[in-house]
Design a protein around this motif. Structure first.
Motif, PDB file in Angstrom:
ATOM      1  N   MET A   1       0.848  -1.199   0.000  1.00  0.00           N
ATOM      2  CA  MET A   1       0.000   0.000   0.000  1.00  0.00           C
ATOM      3  C   MET A   1       0.880   1.244   0.000  1.00  0.00           C
ATOM      4  O   MET A   1       1.791   1.372   0.813  1.00  0.00           O
ATOM      5  N   ARG A   2       0.593   2.150  -0.919  1.00  0.00           N
ATOM      6  CA  ARG A   2       1.377   3.373  -0.996  1.00  0.00           C
ATOM      7  C   ARG A   2       0.511   4.547  -0.545  1.00  0.00           C
ATOM      8  O   ARG A   2      -0.491   4.871  -1.181  1.00  0.00           O
ATOM      9  N   VAL A   3       0.898   5.178   0.544  1.00  0.00           N
ATOM     10  CA  VAL A   3       0.186   6.335   1.067  1.00  0.00           C
ATOM     11  C   VAL A   3       1.195   7.458   1.230  1.00  0.00           C
ATOM     12  O   VAL A   3       2.283   7.248   1.770  1.00  0.00           O
ATOM     13  N   SER A   4       0.870   8.634   0.760  1.00  0.00           N
ATOM     14  CA  SER A   4       1.794   9.757   0.855  1.00  0.00           C
ATOM     15  C   SER A   4       1.261  10.805   1.814  1.00  0.00           C
ATOM     16  O   SER A   4       0.057  10.911   2.049  1.00  0.00           O
ATOM     17  N   VAL A   5       2.172  11.583   2.389  1.00  0.00           N
ATOM     18  CA  VAL A   5       1.799  12.686   3.264  1.00  0.00           C
ATOM     19  C   VAL A   5       1.363  13.855   2.386  1.00  0.00           C
ATOM     20  O   VAL A   5       2.083  14.249   1.460  1.00  0.00           O
ATOM     21  N   PRO A   6       0.188  14.430   2.617  1.00  0.00           N
ATOM     22  CA  PRO A   6      -0.290  15.517   1.759  1.00  0.00           C
ATOM     23  C   PRO A   6       0.572  16.762   1.891  1.00  0.00           C
ATOM     24  O   PRO A   6       1.174  17.024   2.934  1.00  0.00           O
ATOM     25  N   GLY A   7       0.629  17.509   0.817  1.00  0.00           N
ATOM     26  CA  GLY A   7       1.403  18.746   0.827  1.00  0.00           C
ATOM     27  C   GLY A   7       0.819  19.764  -0.129  1.00  0.00           C
ATOM     28  O   GLY A   7      -0.192  19.520  -0.790  1.00  0.00           O
ATOM     29  N   ILE A   8       1.463  20.910  -0.205  1.00  0.00           N
ATOM     30  CA  ILE A   8       1.041  21.975  -1.108  1.00  0.00           C
ATOM     31  C   ILE A   8       1.786  21.805  -2.426  1.00  0.00           C
ATOM     32  O   ILE A   8       2.999  21.582  -2.428  1.00  0.00           O
ATOM     33  N   PRO A   9       1.108  21.872  -3.559  1.00  0.00           N
ATOM     34  CA  PRO A   9       1.787  21.708  -4.846  1.00  0.00           C
ATOM     35  C   PRO A   9       2.986  22.652  -4.993  1.00  0.00           C
ATOM     36  O   PRO A   9       2.939  23.807  -4.562  1.00  0.00           O
ATOM     37  N   MET A  65       8.224  21.656   8.602  1.00  0.00           N
ATOM     38  CA  MET A  65       9.282  22.117   9.490  1.00  0.00           C
ATOM     39  C   MET A  65      10.406  21.089   9.573  1.00  0.00           C
ATOM     40  O   MET A  65      11.568  21.425   9.664  1.00  0.00           O
ATOM     41  N   ASN A  66      10.047  19.819   9.563  1.00  0.00           N
ATOM     42  CA  ASN A  66      11.042  18.752   9.552  1.00  0.00           C
ATOM     43  C   ASN A  66      10.830  17.900   8.312  1.00  0.00           C
ATOM     44  O   ASN A  66       9.947  17.044   8.282  1.00  0.00           O
ATOM     45  N   PRO A  67      11.620  18.128   7.262  1.00  0.00           N
ATOM     46  CA  PRO A  67      11.437  17.356   6.022  1.00  0.00           C
ATOM     47  C   PRO A  67      11.711  15.877   6.186  1.00  0.00           C
ATOM     48  O   PRO A  67      11.339  15.080   5.335  1.00  0.00           O
ATOM     49  N   ASN A  68      12.359  15.485   7.298  1.00  0.00           N
ATOM     50  CA  ASN A  68      12.653  14.075   7.535  1.00  0.00           C
ATOM     51  C   ASN A  68      11.560  13.356   8.317  1.00  0.00           C
ATOM     52  O   ASN A  68      11.658  12.156   8.552  1.00  0.00           O
ATOM     53  N   TYR A  69      10.541  14.096   8.740  1.00  0.00           N
ATOM     54  CA  TYR A  69       9.514  13.506   9.587  1.00  0.00           C
ATOM     55  C   TYR A  69       8.771  12.394   8.842  1.00  0.00           C
ATOM     56  O   TYR A  69       8.340  12.564   7.709  1.00  0.00           O
ATOM     57  N   LYS A  70       8.644  11.250   9.510  1.00  0.00           N
ATOM     58  CA  LYS A  70       7.963  10.104   8.917  1.00  0.00           C
ATOM     59  C   LYS A  70       6.829   9.670   9.840  1.00  0.00           C
ATOM     60  O   LYS A  70       7.063   8.949  10.816  1.00  0.00           O
ATOM     61  N   PRO A  71       5.621  10.105   9.568  1.00  0.00           N
ATOM     62  CA  PRO A  71       4.511   9.702  10.435  1.00  0.00           C
ATOM     63  C   PRO A  71       4.187   8.230  10.251  1.00  0.00           C
ATOM     64  O   PRO A  71       4.534   7.609   9.254  1.00  0.00           O
ATOM     65  N   ILE A  72       3.510   7.652  11.233  1.00  0.00           N
ATOM     66  CA  ILE A  72       3.001   6.294  11.111  1.00  0.00           C
ATOM     67  C   ILE A  72       1.653   6.361  10.415  1.00  0.00           C
ATOM     68  O   ILE A  72       0.785   7.156  10.788  1.00  0.00           O
ATOM     69  N   ARG A  88       3.311   0.143  16.656  1.00  0.00           N
ATOM     70  CA  ARG A  88       2.517   0.604  17.794  1.00  0.00           C
ATOM     71  C   ARG A  88       3.399   0.917  18.998  1.00  0.00           C
ATOM     72  O   ARG A  88       3.125   1.865  19.751  1.00  0.00           O
ATOM     73  N   GLN A  89       4.462   0.162  19.187  1.00  0.00           N
ATOM     74  CA  GLN A  89       5.396   0.491  20.263  1.00  0.00           C
ATOM     75  C   GLN A  89       5.987   1.884  20.034  1.00  0.00           C
ATOM     76  O   GLN A  89       6.072   2.694  20.956  1.00  0.00           O
ATOM     77  N   ARG A  90       6.401   2.135  18.807  1.00  0.00           N
ATOM     78  CA  ARG A  90       6.967   3.449  18.492  1.00  0.00           C
ATOM     79  C   ARG A  90       5.933   4.537  18.684  1.00  0.00           C
ATOM     80  O   ARG A  90       6.190   5.561  19.322  1.00  0.00           O
ATOM     81  N   TYR A  91       4.732   4.323  18.141  1.00  0.00           N
ATOM     82  CA  TYR A  91       3.711   5.367  18.222  1.00  0.00           C
ATOM     83  C   TYR A  91       3.349   5.687  19.662  1.00  0.00           C
ATOM     84  O   TYR A  91       3.327   6.853  20.082  1.00  0.00           O
ATOM     85  N   VAL A 240      -8.076   9.853  16.366  1.00  0.00           N
ATOM     86  CA  VAL A 240      -7.479  10.792  15.428  1.00  0.00           C
ATOM     87  C   VAL A 240      -7.433  10.126  14.065  1.00  0.00           C
ATOM     88  O   VAL A 240      -7.164   8.924  13.968  1.00  0.00           O
ATOM     89  N   ILE A 241      -7.706  10.876  13.021  1.00  0.00           N
ATOM     90  CA  ILE A 241      -7.612  10.340  11.664  1.00  0.00           C
ATOM     91  C   ILE A 241      -6.152  10.340  11.224  1.00  0.00           C
ATOM     92  O   ILE A 241      -5.527  11.386  11.113  1.00  0.00           O
ATOM     93  N   PHE A 242      -5.621   9.153  10.995  1.00  0.00           N
ATOM     94  CA  PHE A 242      -4.235   9.016  10.567  1.00  0.00           C
ATOM     95  C   PHE A 242      -4.130   9.180   9.049  1.00  0.00           C
ATOM     96  O   PHE A 242      -5.115   9.015   8.323  1.00  0.00           O
ATOM     97  N   PHE A 243      -2.920   9.477   8.579  1.00  0.00           N
ATOM     98  CA  PHE A 243      -2.687   9.477   7.140  1.00  0.00           C
ATOM     99  C   PHE A 243      -3.043   8.097   6.592  1.00  0.00           C
ATOM    100  O   PHE A 243      -2.627   7.080   7.127  1.00  0.00           O
ATOM    101  N   GLY A 244      -3.825   8.082   5.529  1.00  0.00           N
ATOM    102  CA  GLY A 244      -4.249   6.825   4.936  1.00  0.00           C
ATOM    103  C   GLY A 244      -5.549   6.300   5.488  1.00  0.00           C
ATOM    104  O   GLY A 244      -6.049   5.271   5.025  1.00  0.00           O
ATOM    105  N   GLU A 245      -6.120   6.969   6.474  1.00  0.00           N
ATOM    106  CA  GLU A 245      -7.389   6.547   7.073  1.00  0.00           C
ATOM    107  C   GLU A 245      -8.508   7.436   6.552  1.00  0.00           C
ATOM    108  O   GLU A 245      -8.333   8.652   6.391  1.00  0.00           O
ATOM    109  N   SER A 246      -9.664   6.868   6.302  1.00  0.00           N
ATOM    110  CA  SER A 246     -10.809   7.644   5.821  1.00  0.00           C
ATOM    111  C   SER A 246     -11.540   8.302   6.988  1.00  0.00           C
ATOM    112  O   SER A 246     -11.660   7.724   8.068  1.00  0.00           O
ATOM    113  N   ILE A 247     -12.009   9.510   6.749  1.00  0.00           N
ATOM    114  CA  ILE A 247     -12.853  10.176   7.737  1.00  0.00           C
ATOM    115  C   ILE A 247     -14.183   9.436   7.802  1.00  0.00           C
ATOM    116  O   ILE A 247     -14.733   9.048   6.761  1.00  0.00           O
ATOM    117  N   PRO A 248     -14.730   9.194   8.998  1.00  0.00           N
ATOM    118  CA  PRO A 248     -16.027   8.510   9.094  1.00  0.00           C
ATOM    119  C   PRO A 248     -17.089   9.206   8.249  1.00  0.00           C
ATOM    120  O   PRO A 248     -17.108  10.441   8.139  1.00  0.00           O
TER     121      PRO A 248
END
Length: 361
Positions: A1-9, A65-72, A88-91, A240-248
């Motif tokens: 599964m490929r999910v990307s962090v949203p950004g501004i074009p 602010m942190n270009p290296n940030y990698k969310p779960i 989950r341990q990390r989160y 909380v809605i995570f990246f890659g999760e649909s809003i209810p």
């Protein structure tokens, strides 16, 4: 599964700085004029909470602010394999340490000014992308929980509740206690943070930056409600809605309805980089509703001719907007007067710049 962090074009980021300049006095007059007819919907984002000491993900140039940030991502958090267990341990370790500053944050002057506008019905519905609950705190003295739920929609959920994969829900403070009991060594670490004030960098979702730390010994406790039902389960997530999760679906439908039933749309402190918020702007434009945007720096809406943008700080303007709009009521109506004299102004230090390359954690 490929999910990307949203950004501004990139095209928008490259053309940043094209917004027309306007004086604070003229901006106050324009915003008051825009809101004067009443029945406005409001969308807010992380920029609104910065003056409460909660760092935004993006800086004034619209970039992370942190270009290296990698969310779960959502699929990683709920993965039932050993790989998901490690995620989950990390989160939960990072969130365990990062939740207290968000929990203890206080509403700032912008939260209270917007609360005054909503209390006076200049703004009817508030849709926030923030998960910190600070809009609710600004109303805690004047509205009950039911009233707040009617008038405030948390589009991306809240950090203040946790549920397991089978739907058992617990308040976040109780879950923090479970994490403390299961991890006495990290409880001691957290207590030391409280004593010394040396809090790791905290992101808007309560995640902290940790470097050189092993997550392998962190225990995510099993759900006691599941245990009573004869099940063993340690898969939990905050509401909380995570990246890659649909809003209810019910939240999505209500967000569209909140925009549709209002006559205009006011947007404050967000880049609208996430599509769940940007589509509400598109919905307003499709319905031919006027849109006014108050934000520092580039946004996903830049270049849309129907959107009027003011590029100034909300904390500089909004209390004066309330006074200009409400006149003597701003002084004579006690709840509004109290809101206009409340709120902290405690933004992260300007030196707290996370652009230097570092570990993602």
């Amino acid at each position: 599964m490929r999910v990307s962090v949203p950004g501004i074009p990139q095209a928008i980021l490259s053309s940043a700085g094209s917004t027309k300049t306007i004086s604070p006095a003229a901006a106050v007059e324009r915003i008051a004029e825009f809101l004067a007819p009443g029945n406005a919907a409001l969308i807010t984002g992380a920029g609104v909470s910065v003056d409460s000491g909660i760092r935004a993900y993006r800086g004034k140039d619209g970039r992370y602010m942190n270009p290296n940030y990698k969310p779960i991502f959502y699929h990683e958090l709920i993965d039932e394999t050993s790989k998901g267990f490690a995620f989950r341990q990390r989160y939960w370790l990072r969130s365990y340490l990062g939740y207290p500053p968000v929990r203890d944050a206080l509403p700032n002057t912008t939260h209270f000014a917007l609360a005054a506008l909503q209390y006076s019905s200049s703004i009817t519905q508030l849709i926030t992308q923030n998960v910190d609950g600070l809009h609710h705190k600004a109303f805690s003295d004047v509205w009950n929980v039911e009233k707040m739920s009617e008038r405030i929609l948390e589009l991306h959920g809240t950090l203040h509740r946790v549920h397991c994969k089978f739907g058992h829900t617990v308040d976040r403070e109780s879950f923090q206690d479970r994490l403390s009991a299961a991890n006495p060594q990290w409880k001691a670490f957290a207590d030391n943070i409280e004593r010394t004030g040396e809090q790791p960098r905290t992101n808007p979702d309560g995640d902290v930056a940790l470097e050189g730390v092993s997550y392998n010994d962190f225990v995510v406790p099993e759900c006691p409600s599941c245990m009573l039902e004869g099940k063993r389960n340690s898969i939990h997530k905050p509401e909380v809605i995570f990246f890659g999760e649909s809003i209810p679906q019910d939240v999505k439908e209500r967000s569209f309805l909140d925009v549709a039933k209002c006559d205009r749309l006011f947007i404050v402190g967000t880049t609208l980089a996430t599509y769940s918020a940007f589509r509400l702007l598109k919905h307003a434009l499709e319905l031919k509703k006027p849109v006014l945007y108050l934000n520092l720096g580039p946004t996903r809406a830049d270049g849309i001719t129907e959107v009027e943008k003011i590029e100034l700080s909300s904390s500089l303007l909004l209390r004066d907007v309330v006074r200009a709009l409400l006149g003597t009521r701003a002084q004579d109506d006690f709840p509004i007067h109290k809101m206009l004299t409340s709120g902290i102004h405690n933004p992260p230090d300007d030196s707290d710049d996370d652009r230097a390359p570092r570990a993602a954690g």
